[in-house]
Design an enzyme around this catalytic site. Structure first.
Site, PDB file in Angstrom:
ATOM      1  CG  HIS A  37       6.244 -13.304  -4.596  1.00  0.00           C
ATOM      2  ND1 HIS A  37       7.268 -14.100  -3.763  1.00  0.00           N
ATOM      3  CD2 HIS A  37       6.132 -12.214  -3.985  1.00  0.00           C
ATOM      4  CE1 HIS A  37       7.943 -13.438  -3.769  1.00  0.00           C
ATOM      5  NE2 HIS A  37       7.529 -11.864  -3.266  1.00  0.00           N
ATOM      6  CG  ASP A  55       3.922  -9.244  -4.940  1.00  0.00           C
ATOM      7  OD1 ASP A  55       3.871  -8.091  -4.289  1.00  0.00           O
ATOM      8  OD2 ASP A  55       4.833 -10.202  -5.719  1.00  0.00           O
ATOM      9  CG  ASP A  97       7.532  -9.487  -0.490  1.00  0.00           C
ATOM     10  OD1 ASP A  97       7.896 -10.065  -1.079  1.00  0.00           O
ATOM     11  OD2 ASP A  97       6.982  -8.534  -1.013  1.00  0.00           O
ATOM     12  CG  ASN A 129      12.680 -10.607  -7.273  1.00  0.00           C
ATOM     13  OD1 ASN A 129      12.230 -11.445  -7.644  1.00  0.00           O
ATOM     14  ND2 ASN A 129      13.174  -9.658  -6.077  1.00  0.00           N
ATOM     15  CG  HIS A 134       7.211   0.296  -8.936  1.00  0.00           C
ATOM     16  ND1 HIS A 134       7.263   0.253  -7.561  1.00  0.00           N
ATOM     17  CD2 HIS A 134       6.768  -1.616  -8.865  1.00  0.00           C
ATOM     18  CE1 HIS A 134       7.922  -0.309  -6.869  1.00  0.00           C
ATOM     19  NE2 HIS A 134       7.768  -1.489  -7.968  1.00  0.00           N
ATOM     20  CG  LEU A 165      -1.778  -1.064   0.917  1.00  0.00           C
ATOM     21  CD1 LEU A 165      -2.258  -1.388   2.258  1.00  0.00           C
ATOM     22  CD2 LEU A 165      -2.999  -1.070  -0.462  1.00  0.00           C
ATOM     23  N   GLY A 176       7.575  -5.026  -9.989  1.00  0.00           N
ATOM     24  CA  GLY A 176       6.236  -5.212 -10.211  1.00  0.00           C
ATOM     25  C   GLY A 176       5.220  -4.364 -10.266  1.00  0.00           C
TER      26      GLY A 176
HETATM   27 ZN   LIG Z   1       8.141 -10.555  -2.482  1.00  0.00          ZN
END
Ligand SMILES: [Zn+2]
Length: 421
Positions: free
Chosen positions: A225, A298, A145, A271, A302, A54, A317
């Site tokens: 993931h 996930d 993470d 990733n 960005h 977030l 991402g």
């Molecule tokens: Zn990750």
């Protein structure tokens, strides 16, 4: 406010009427209820995401708790677990309580903070896990993470620590020494493009180590993931032995492959990286047969300057909250029981979120649910998304399944496909 959902299909079953009253599914009647024509719509327990970024505090230009919560509600979610890699890092009771409070104020989904495993995500020293667990945010999932807890001694101690309150360590499985400078999946395509590869074994080696550590300690491990066929095999064996391990797969790893890197469009940089089509097939099968427990987004917003640049400089991402259910529908079709389990019931259980993932056919179940129109398709337009960022890999794609309404404890957060606030 009470709502009567006329002719709704609960998980694909025969149409019925469903009354939402006093925050729960009700078996009473209410002549003042707002009537919603739900013919052709499928009711699912509200989706639960165990892996959301977030960005608040720190990168409010990319997302805030409020904008991310709105994106989640529009995607059919009623609860999301917010990852700890904010700035400052969510490694103290103070920061997790701040995120938790911002979620309450936004009031669109339940925002459950995830606490960092190590101070500053630096992998050197355990964070205040107990203080975060005891805080108002009652943290149960801990994760570094973005980074792997690479030190086996720290990982062991973290697993031991959270056992006392039935917490879980969610590992970003990436042996950092094997992925130095990595830009994409290591394979034929990376060789052709001349980009440094991220080998499958860097993920598989950490998962293999961690399931052994979890088995040794008798504690709960969750694998973030999962992206390779080899990881699926390690998990399959561990589960067969009774190790307390759960695992997630993202929508993008269920659909997209490393061939997309060939255009050097950084929107496909993520990733762990997009893998091969045989990995995708293994992940789909693992989700079907339960070796992988949940779909997690996930969701990684960005800002434009971090994504619309040269591939090697771009942050990894992708957005995920508003497209997750449509992607899963496009891959698996209308397998509603499977979808409800992997996207709501199982993630709610892993995160310890009572009140989510409930049985909508039972009176008294908290009214956390979403209504989907499976026959409606839509074209993904990045500028039309509620997220503050635009980095969706699905721009221009036609996807099945439109979220029509979402309810959080009986209050509508989405109606007619639009956020209520
Ligand atoms: Zn990750």
């Amino acid at each position: 406010m009470a709502y009567l959902l006329k002719g709704v299909s609960v998980l694909g079953a025969a149409p019925t009427d469903l009354l939402i009253k006093d925050g729960v599914i009700s078996d009473k009647t209410d002549k003042d209820a707002v009537v919603i024509d739900a013919a052709g719509l499928v009711a699912l327990p509200g989706l639960v995401d165990v892996h959301t970024h977030l960005r608040e505090p720190g990168r409010e230009d990319a997302e805030t708790v409020e904008t991310g919560s709105r994106a989640a509600a529009l995607g059919g979610y009623t609860a999301v677990c917010a990852m700890a890699n904010t700035s400052p890092v969510a490694d103290t009771a103070g920061v997790v309580e701040q995120v938790w409070r911002l979620g309450r104020e936004a009031g669109l989904v339940d925002v459950q903070p995830i606490g960092a495993v190590t101070v500053g995500l630096a992998g050197k020293q355990l964070a205040e896990l107990g203080a975060m667990a005891d805080s108002a945010a009652t943290v149960r999932i801990f994760s570094d993470d973005g980074f792997c807890v690479a030190d086996p001694k720290l990982m062991r101690r973290a697993l031991e620590y959270v056992k006392a309150f039935d917490g879980v360590i969610a590992q970003h499985a990436e042996e950092p020494r094997l992925t130095e400078g990595a830009q994409m999946h290591e394979g034929e395509v990376s060789t052709r493009l001349g980009l440094t590869g991220w080998p499958a074994v860097a993920e598989e080696a950490i998962i293999a180590r961690d399931v052994l550590l979890a088995e040794h300690v008798g504690s709960r491990l969750h694998v973030c993931h999962v992206s390779t066929a080899g990881s699926v095999e390690v998990l399959r064996q561990a589960k067969a032995r009774g190790v307390r391990v759960t695992a997630e797969v993202t929508p993008h790893h269920l659909l997209l492959t490393d061939e997309l890197a060939a255009g050097y469009d950084p929107v496909f940089k993520v990733n762990p990286p997009l893998r091969t089509s045989s990995d995708v097939m293994a992940l789909r099968q693992a989700l079907r047969d339960g070796v992988i427990d949940v779909v997690a987004t996930d969701h990684a917003p960005h800002a434009v300057q971090d994504k619309e640049c040269e591939w090697s400089y771009a942050r990894p991402g992708m957005l995920g909250l508003e497209t997750a259910l449509p992607i899963v529908l496009s891959v698996f079709g209308e397998q509603w029981d499977l979808i409800a389990d992997r996207m709501s019931i199982a993630p709610a259980r892993i995160a310890g979120l009572d009140g989510h993932g409930g049985d909508l056919t039972k009176a008294g179940t908290p009214a956390n649910l979403t209504l989907v129109d499976p026959s409606a398709s839509w074209v993904v337009d990045p500028s039309g998304l509620a997220s503050r960022s635009r980095n969706t890999p699905y721009a221009g794609m036609t996807l099945p399944g439109r979220i029509v309404a979402t309810f959080l404890r009986g209050e509508a957060t989405v109606l007619d496909g639009k956020a209520v606030k």
